[in-house]
Design an enzyme around this catalytic site. Structure first.
Site, PDB file in Angstrom:
ATOM      1  N   GLY A  40       0.825  -1.213   0.000  1.00 20.88           N
ATOM      2  CA  GLY A  40       0.000   0.000   0.000  1.00 20.88           C
ATOM      3  C   GLY A  40       0.856   1.258   0.000  1.00 20.88           C
ATOM      4  O   GLY A  40       0.388   2.328  -0.352  1.00 20.88           O
ATOM      5  N   GLY A 184       3.589  25.614   3.856  1.00 15.98           N
ATOM      6  CA  GLY A 184       2.134  25.719   3.683  1.00 15.98           C
ATOM      7  C   GLY A 184       1.681  25.193   2.342  1.00 15.98           C
ATOM      8  O   GLY A 184       1.011  25.890   1.571  1.00 15.98           O
ATOM      9  N   ILE A 187       0.428  19.055   2.312  1.00 22.37           N
ATOM     10  CA  ILE A 187       0.362  18.328   3.588  1.00 22.37           C
ATOM     11  C   ILE A 187       0.220  19.295   4.754  1.00 22.37           C
ATOM     12  O   ILE A 187      -0.592  19.093   5.655  1.00 22.37           O
ATOM     13  CB  ILE A 187       1.613  17.430   3.778  1.00 22.37           C
ATOM     14  CG1 ILE A 187       1.737  16.438   2.622  1.00 22.37           C
ATOM     15  CG2 ILE A 187       1.535  16.678   5.112  1.00 22.37           C
ATOM     16  CD1 ILE A 187       2.952  15.533   2.682  1.00 22.37           C
ATOM     17  N   GLU A 206       5.286  29.777   5.825  1.00 26.42           N
ATOM     18  CA  GLU A 206       5.444  29.436   4.408  1.00 26.42           C
ATOM     19  C   GLU A 206       6.495  30.358   3.766  1.00 26.42           C
ATOM     20  O   GLU A 206       6.470  31.568   3.961  1.00 26.42           O
ATOM     21  CB  GLU A 206       4.083  29.564   3.694  1.00 26.42           C
ATOM     22  CG  GLU A 206       4.111  29.611   2.185  1.00 26.42           C
ATOM     23  CD  GLU A 206       4.784  28.412   1.490  1.00 26.42           C
ATOM     24  OE1 GLU A 206       4.594  27.273   1.936  1.00 26.42           O
ATOM     25  OE2 GLU A 206       5.522  28.662   0.507  1.00 26.42           O
ATOM     26  N   GLY A 269       7.918  19.460   1.228  1.00 28.66           N
ATOM     27  CA  GLY A 269       8.007  18.703  -0.009  1.00 28.66           C
ATOM     28  C   GLY A 269       8.511  17.287   0.235  1.00 28.66           C
ATOM     29  O   GLY A 269       8.829  16.914   1.362  1.00 28.66           O
ATOM     30  N   HIS A 441     -30.709  18.549  -9.617  1.00 24.16           N
ATOM     31  CA  HIS A 441     -30.961  19.671  -8.718  1.00 24.16           C
ATOM     32  C   HIS A 441     -31.504  19.156  -7.385  1.00 24.16           C
ATOM     33  O   HIS A 441     -32.325  18.234  -7.392  1.00 24.16           O
ATOM     34  CB  HIS A 441     -31.986  20.607  -9.364  1.00 24.16           C
ATOM     35  CG  HIS A 441     -32.353  21.771  -8.507  1.00 24.16           C
ATOM     36  ND1 HIS A 441     -31.497  22.837  -8.325  1.00 24.16           N
ATOM     37  CD2 HIS A 441     -33.456  22.024  -7.768  1.00 24.16           C
ATOM     38  CE1 HIS A 441     -32.076  23.718  -7.514  1.00 24.16           C
ATOM     39  NE2 HIS A 441     -33.265  23.250  -7.157  1.00 24.16           N
TER      40      HIS A 441
END
Ligand code: FAD
Ligand code: NAD
Length: 462
Positions: A40, A184, A187, A206, A269, A441
């Site tokens: 997995g 930021g 994840i 960030e 990252g 709808h």
């Protein structure tokens, strides 16, 4: 030393590898898959699935907490809720366990031989695996490298102690009182929002001027608004410099600042898993840090394919799976090539973001003259009845032919529209096709039809 000879050897049983092996097995290809940790891969064990479980639990807790604070306009009141994170994590682990056995069962059903252990290359067609019962040598006609990716570590903030990656964040014993998220992106925001809902005081640091820099500012705006409502502090244009005693030192545009934190979640990252298992000696061509592949996922060595995160962006499970399926068919002798028109992406923030195909800027950069139609959810009946009116659907089409080039949406539950968007682009839909399709709808999907109508100049509900 035991030896196996097979037609296809797949290294790594993440979404790329296990799909490749299952499909090859279905096609009668004599296949062996080697997995070092758990079938997995990242996605199922420490990525997509456990993070979505935690996000759901956090949503539920926040919804009830909101009602307990008598903020619900629905007339519902409840007692103050409590969260036992160990139980939440045990529930999440149960889901992971079920899926994990499911993957092993599917591999067995497809008659794939599973070898548990870490593979090391001897040469381009032979690996050695240290298993519980000794060293296993596997020789294959074709090898598929599907070893995935791992979190990037910041040299100034190595993992350990309070500094954690997404893997540890998904199995915490208690909700941190103060959580700083460095990075930021996908994840950082998915998990940062979840912990804010579970009660952490969250700060997101960030480096770039915008959160989720891979998306345009308009798409990110509703998420920024929600972060404000949840009390999350956002510091953009800032970098973590390292730990200073009990605090995290960050450098912002206004100078240095110290942030107190119980946990520091670093999500800057992911990098391909290429080191420490003999891959370097094969000297395969690279595209930056990743393995270079062609439109059939072939590497620079004959008979060696690569799929999934190790081959670069977008590092998404469904891309890995599609590559895996294609490579299995190629190995079985079918004529296949990567001819996908788009790879949809979903960011499971609150609200969710979906993209498929080109954004307006990307379409213009490709040289297209475009028309754009955008429909806000605050004009959608279903959004009103579910108290989630923030966000919109946007359709980008060629101005000359009305061919749909891209679709983006931000809003509650829009992840479920991602397949409709991808299908429209894959089938070569024009604005008229979307506009003429009857959308049930009241649903949020009507926003898609209305965005197409808007691009054609005759929206009905705005
Ligand atoms: P992986 O899933 O990384 O699997 C590689 C496997 O190879 C691993 O099991 C590893 O143990 C094994 N392996 C490595 N080296 C060896 C070796 N030498 N011998 C034997 N086995 C080896 N993507 C989405 O599309 N949607 C999401 O919602 C999403 N959420 C995410 C959330 C988090 C927190 C994270 C971390 C990632 C998320 N992703 C998501 C990304 C997704 O997990 C990856 O894109 C996907 O798992 C890549 O699949 P893969 O098969 O290339 O590699
Ligand atoms: P990311 O690329 O999405 O985000 C990393 C962020 O960190 C960027 O915004 C970047 O500007 C910032 N950053 C980099 N260095 C920094 C520094 N020193 N200080 C502060 N900020 C810094 O990466 P991620 O969130 O780690 O996720 C990795 C990959 O996993 C993603 O690219 C995605 O492919 C995959 N993923 C997908 C999903 C999904 O599909 N829903 C969810 C999670 C992860």
């Amino acid at each position: 030393m035991k030896e196996i000879v097979c037609k296809l050897l797949v290294i790594g049983a993440g979404p790329g590898g296990y799909i490749c092996a299952i499909r090859a097995g279905q096609l009668g290809v004599d296949t062996v898959i080697v997995e070092a940790v758990k079938a997995g891969g990242t996605c199922l064990n420490i990525g997509c699935i456990p993070s979505k479980a935690l996000i759901h639990a956090a949503e539920e807790f926040e919804r009830v907490s909101h009602m307990a604070a008598a903020k619900s306009p629905l007339g519902i009141s409840v007692e103050t809720p409590k969260l036992d994170l160990t139980k939440t994590v045990a529930w999440k682990d149960g889901i992971v366990g079920r899926l994990n056995s499911g993957v092993l069962g599917l591999l067995r059903k497809a008659k794939v031989k599973i070898v548990h252990g870490r593979a090391t290359f001897r040469d381009g067609k032979t690996v050695e695996v240290e298993t519980e019962t000794g060293t296993q040598v596997i020789r294959a006609e074709t090898v598929v490298i599907a070893t995935g990716s791992e979190p990037v570590e910041l040299p100034s903030l190595p993992f350990g102690g309070p500094v954690i990656s997404s893997t540890e964040a998904l199995s915490l014993k208690a909700v941190p009182q103060k959580l700083v998220v460095v990075g930021g992106g996908y994840i950082g925001l998915e998990l940062g929002i979840a912990f804010a809902k579970m009660g952490s005081a969250v700060t997101v640091v960030e480096a770039t001027p915008q959160l989720l820099p891979q998306y345009d500012a308009e798409l990110v705006k509703p998420v920024v608004k929600r972060l404000g409502e949840l009390g999350v502090r956002v510091v953009t244009g800032a970098k973590a410099r390292g730990l200073s005693g009990e605090t995290l030192l960050i450098e912002t545009t206004e100078g240095e600042e110290r942030l107190a934190a119980d946990k520091i979640l670093v999500t800057v990252g992911r990098k391909p898993r290429t080191e420490g298992w003999g891959l370097d000696e094969l000297d395969l061509d690279r595209a930056g840090k990743f393995l270079r592949i062609d439109e059939r996922c072939r590497t620079s060595m004959r008979g060696v394919h690569a799929i999934g995160d190790i081959t670069g962006e977008p590092m998404l499970a469904h891309r890995a799976m599609a590559q895996g399926e294609m490579v299995a068919e190629i190995v079985a002798g079918k004529k296949r090539t990567w001819d996908k028109r788009c790879i949809p992406a979903v960011c499971f923030t609150d609200p969710e973001i979906v993209t498929a195909g080109f954004s307006p800027d990307e379409a213009r950069a490709q040289g297209f003259e475009i028309r754009v139609g955008q429909f806000p959810f605050n004009a959608n009946g279903r959004a009103m009845t579910t108290l989630s009116e923030d966000g919109f659907v946007r359709v980008v089409a060629r101005a000359d032919t009305n061919l749909v080039l891209g679709i983006q949406a931000v809003g509650a539950g829009v992840s479920e529209l991602s397949s409709t968007f991808a299908l429209a682009i894959e089938m070569g839909a024009r604005l008229e096709d979307v506009a003429a399709t009857i959308h049930a709808h009241p649903t949020r999907s009507e926003g898609f039809q209305e965005a197409a109508l808007k691009a054609l100049g005759h929206a009905l509900h705005i």
